[in-house]
Design a protein around this motif. Structure first.
Motif, PDB file in Angstrom:
ATOM      1  N   LYS A  73      48.602  47.945  59.461  1.00 31.20           N
ATOM      2  CA  LYS A  73      47.163  47.725  59.556  1.00 31.20           C
ATOM      3  C   LYS A  73      46.765  46.867  60.754  1.00 31.20           C
ATOM      4  O   LYS A  73      45.627  46.910  61.219  1.00 31.20           O
ATOM      5  N   LYS A  74      47.729  46.083  61.276  1.00 36.18           N
ATOM      6  CA  LYS A  74      47.459  45.241  62.438  1.00 36.18           C
ATOM      7  C   LYS A  74      47.823  45.915  63.759  1.00 36.18           C
ATOM      8  O   LYS A  74      47.659  45.326  64.828  1.00 36.18           O
ATOM      9  N   GLY A  75      48.356  47.132  63.690  1.00 35.68           N
ATOM     10  CA  GLY A  75      48.755  47.840  64.898  1.00 35.68           C
ATOM     11  C   GLY A  75      50.155  47.506  65.359  1.00 35.68           C
ATOM     12  O   GLY A  75      50.540  47.849  66.486  1.00 35.68           O
ATOM     13  N   ASN A  76      50.941  46.833  64.516  1.00 37.00           N
ATOM     14  CA  ASN A  76      52.334  46.530  64.852  1.00 37.00           C
ATOM     15  C   ASN A  76      53.249  47.679  64.436  1.00 37.00           C
ATOM     16  O   ASN A  76      52.984  48.372  63.452  1.00 37.00           O
ATOM     17  N   LEU A  77      54.346  47.837  65.173  1.00 39.28           N
ATOM     18  CA  LEU A  77      55.268  48.934  64.913  1.00 39.28           C
ATOM     19  C   LEU A  77      56.176  48.595  63.733  1.00 39.28           C
ATOM     20  O   LEU A  77      56.941  47.634  63.783  1.00 39.28           O
ATOM     21  N   VAL A  78      56.072  49.397  62.658  1.00 40.66           N
ATOM     22  CA  VAL A  78      56.917  49.198  61.479  1.00 40.66           C
ATOM     23  C   VAL A  78      57.934  50.318  61.321  1.00 40.66           C
ATOM     24  O   VAL A  78      58.864  50.205  60.520  1.00 40.66           O
TER      25      VAL A  78
END
Length: 661
Positions: A603-608
């Motif tokens: 949701k924060k735009g970080n790569l998971v």
């Protein structure tokens, strides 16, 4: 007025179908309220903005077949191992076999140039519908219109490319501007047996234990013409926080395989039967290749890229048919067609009668096409899958059309690298025998029995010059008379003439009519709001969904644990009994071919995670998405970092990554 109705229907239908769709990222305004409702914390401008930095600046197309993302400010690129495989093979030898050992450049000087590879980075999208439609009404050819617009809107600077794409089958036209980066170098890949754990047996399957990832680096020229690492406007952060069931995620990439306008008639009468026939031929071809690969490491190295690609295609086609039938996709497509008709009737739309006629005509044409489609499928998959005959066809067609001999030599060189006369002869006998037993009419009259096939195989592989690289070079020399006299070229031209006369001469006009009707029906689907997103066509798309239940951790696999020990990979597995390691996970994001290598963001735009596959039963999502069965498979970002940290040469690479703890 019709365009206003389309936009209204899109907005009204979003909430009911929140997880379906491969949405053009420049149109994410339409779905942004739903993304926010599901948990996205990025602003609209952070997601997409042409005039400032946004997520779209971190995602690129990987050549013409996949996706990738920038993960450092030094041009470091993350994508899938299976997209990198051909370059790993290219640099591998028996003594330095990067397939076996993996590869990690300990510094930039050790990175490996990947000739022919490039990235496409979307920088702008401009709606040119009005101009295209006006010019079409004035009788100007579509190709000329798009060429003129692209020339006018594309900046005259090195590395920029403009393209115009049709959306909703001509309802909308968009000009896309791309930056092309063509200096790409391989930085890191894990060992094949780790990256492709379970190999092709587990492809399109779940559960999975794959490290299907690779790192490259993009380079550009500085003011002095020197190659320097490309500085992307945006790069993604690696998250180590992990994911949980129900978490919001989104996948961004360049899919090109999903249709929002497929019809029941086309799917039932053409798509399913064609895929069944081709799967049978592919399976036999793979069996022949595997028999030889398992017995010889040199042959395995020679064939591995082709084998992987063919196996991937075969299982995908198999999944489309089996999943489509199991999940009643034909009935669902018919329901969609009926819903469209109901929508037209409720509005007393003048298109109602025309739409009904289009569906009936499409069904009739599809029935007619079946009798020609089968021999064509057996020809292109069975006959043209034989290396000698494929080479013969390429030489004949190139010389006949008087194309460049230089380009021909390059193509033949690539084909020759995967050609093995012994394997090819066995394949010739097996494929032609299968065609003969099926009674498909795509073989010359001289072949009536298994004995005929064996005799032809003996003559072709002993007499044709195309089994010898030096003789091929001599054959394609200017004014050489050898091509016309070669037995393999005579054999394939006789089959090609048969297919053109008895099959393609009838199938081609039918296919044109079917294609035109399908586009008209897709247009009507969009007009009524039955479909809300345009068919995927290799443009930048966003899909969204949630982490699926019980899939974000994988119980240790004993064989994989042994491989980790063999390659000195340090995991959190302390025993086989009660510990788990983040490896792969599932979501219900809508993905398709071309989404390989797509970053999966929280949701924060970080790569998971990193998208690399789908569950086989949900492959029918390419023409009828079903939220209950369509699942995409991803590598957990934590597993990527685990493997990197275990490599003694990866420190300079790890230092570039921005890792969120």
């Amino acid at each position: 007025m019709r365009r206003v109705l389309l936009i209204a229907s899109l907005i009204l239908s979003l909430k009911a179908f929140a997880d379906e769709g491969l949405w053009n990222i420049e149109n994410c305004t339409i779905i942004y309220p739903v993304l926010k409702e599901q948990g996205l914390s990025l602003s609209l401008n952070e997601l997409y903005n042409e005039d400032s930095v946004s997520i779209k600046d971190a995602v690129a197309r990987f050549g013409e077949g996949g996706s990738c993302s920038f993960v450092s400010d030094q041009g470091l690129v993350l994508t899938n191992y299976h997209l990198a495989l051909r370059f790993v093979k290219q640099y591998s030898t028996i003594t330095d076999n990067y397939l076996t050992s993996g590869f990690c450049a300990e510094n930039p000087e050790k990175e490996l140039h990947c000739k022919g590879l490039y990235l496409k980075l979307q920088t702008r999208a401009i709606d040119v519908t009005g101009e295209v439609c006006r010019e079409l009404q004035n009788g100007i050819p579509y190709s000329k219109i798009t060429r003129n617009i692209a020339k006018r809107l594309t900046p005259q600077e090195t590395g920029m490319r403009g393209e115009i794409q049709s959306l909703f089958s001509g309802y909308k036209y968009v000009f896309y501007l791309y930056r092309i980066i063509d200096d790409i170098r391989l930085v890191y890949v894990p060992p094949y047996e780790i990256a492709k754990f379970g190999d092709e047996d587990l492809n399109w399957m779940w559960p999975r234990w794959s490290a299907d990832f690779a790192f490259f680096r993009a380079y550009s020229k500085d003011a002095n013409g020197e190659s320097v690492p490309f500085r992307p406007a945006k790069h993604l952060n690696f998250s180590t926080q992990g994911v949980n069931q129900g978490d919001f995620v989104m996948t961004i990439g360049f899919p090109g395989g999903a249709s929002s306008g497929m019809t029941s008639a086309y799917t039932e009468r053409l798509t399913f039967p064609s895929n069944r026939d081709r799967v049978g031929l592919m399976k036999q071809r793979l069996q022949v290749m595997k028999h030889f690969m398992d017995r010889n490491d040199s042959i395995r190295l020679q064939m591995i890229t082709l084998y992987s690609a063919l196996s991937n295609d075969m299982k995908k086609r198999e999944g489309i048919v089996e999943g489509g039938i199991k999940n009643h996709c034909i009935d669902l497509l018919r329901n969609r067609e009926s819903a469209c008709l109901t929508a037209l009737q409720s509005r007393q739309d003048s298109l109602c009668h025309q739409y009904t006629k289009q569906l009936h005509l499409l069904d009739s044409l599809s029935i007619c096409a079946v009798q020609y489609m089968q021999p064509y499928d057996y020809y292109r998959e069975g006959v043209m899958g034989i290396g000698l005959l494929q080479t013969a066809f390429v030489i004949h067609s190139t010389l006949e059309k008087k194309k460049s001999l230089a380009s021909l030599a390059s193509v033949l060189d690539k084909m020759n690298k995967i050609f093995n006369p012994e394997i090819d002869k066995e394949l010739f006998c097996r494929q032609l025998n299968l065609i003969l037993k099926k009674g498909v009419k795509c073989l010359p009259a001289s072949i009536q029995s298994e004995k005929d096939i064996t005799e032809w195989a003996d003559r072709l592989y002993s007499q044709s010059s195309l089994t010898n690289k030096e003789k091929i070079i001599e054959m394609i020399s200017p004014d050489s008379p050898l091509a016309d006299n070669d037995i393999a070229i005579r054999f394939i031209t006789s089959i090609d003439s048969l297919i053109n006369r008895d099959c393609l001469s009838k199938l081609t006009p039918l296919a044109k009519q079917i294609d035109a009707l399908t586009q008209q029906i897709e247009y009507t689907f969009a007009l009524t709001g039955i479909t809300r997103w345009p068919s995927a066509n290799g443009t930048l798309r966003l899909s969204y969904g949630n982490i699926s239940e019980g899939t974000f951790f994988t119980v240790p696999h004993q064989e994989l644990k042994k491989l980790h020990t063999k390659h000195e990979i340090k995991t959190t597995w302390n025993s086989f009994n009660n510990t788990k390691q983040a490896i792969n996970f599932l979501s219900n994001c809508h993905t398709s071919g071309g989404n390989s290598g797509s970053p999966v963001l929280d949701k924060k735009g970080n790569l998971v995670g990193l998208n690399f596959d789908r569950k086989q039963e949900g492959l029918s999502g390419d023409f009828m998405y079903n939220e209950s069965i369509c699942r995409n498979i991803m590598v957990d970002s934590r597993y990527i970092l685990t493997l990197l940290k275990s490599d003694k040469n990866s420190s300079y690479l790890l230092n570039e990554l921005n890792i969120i703890q």
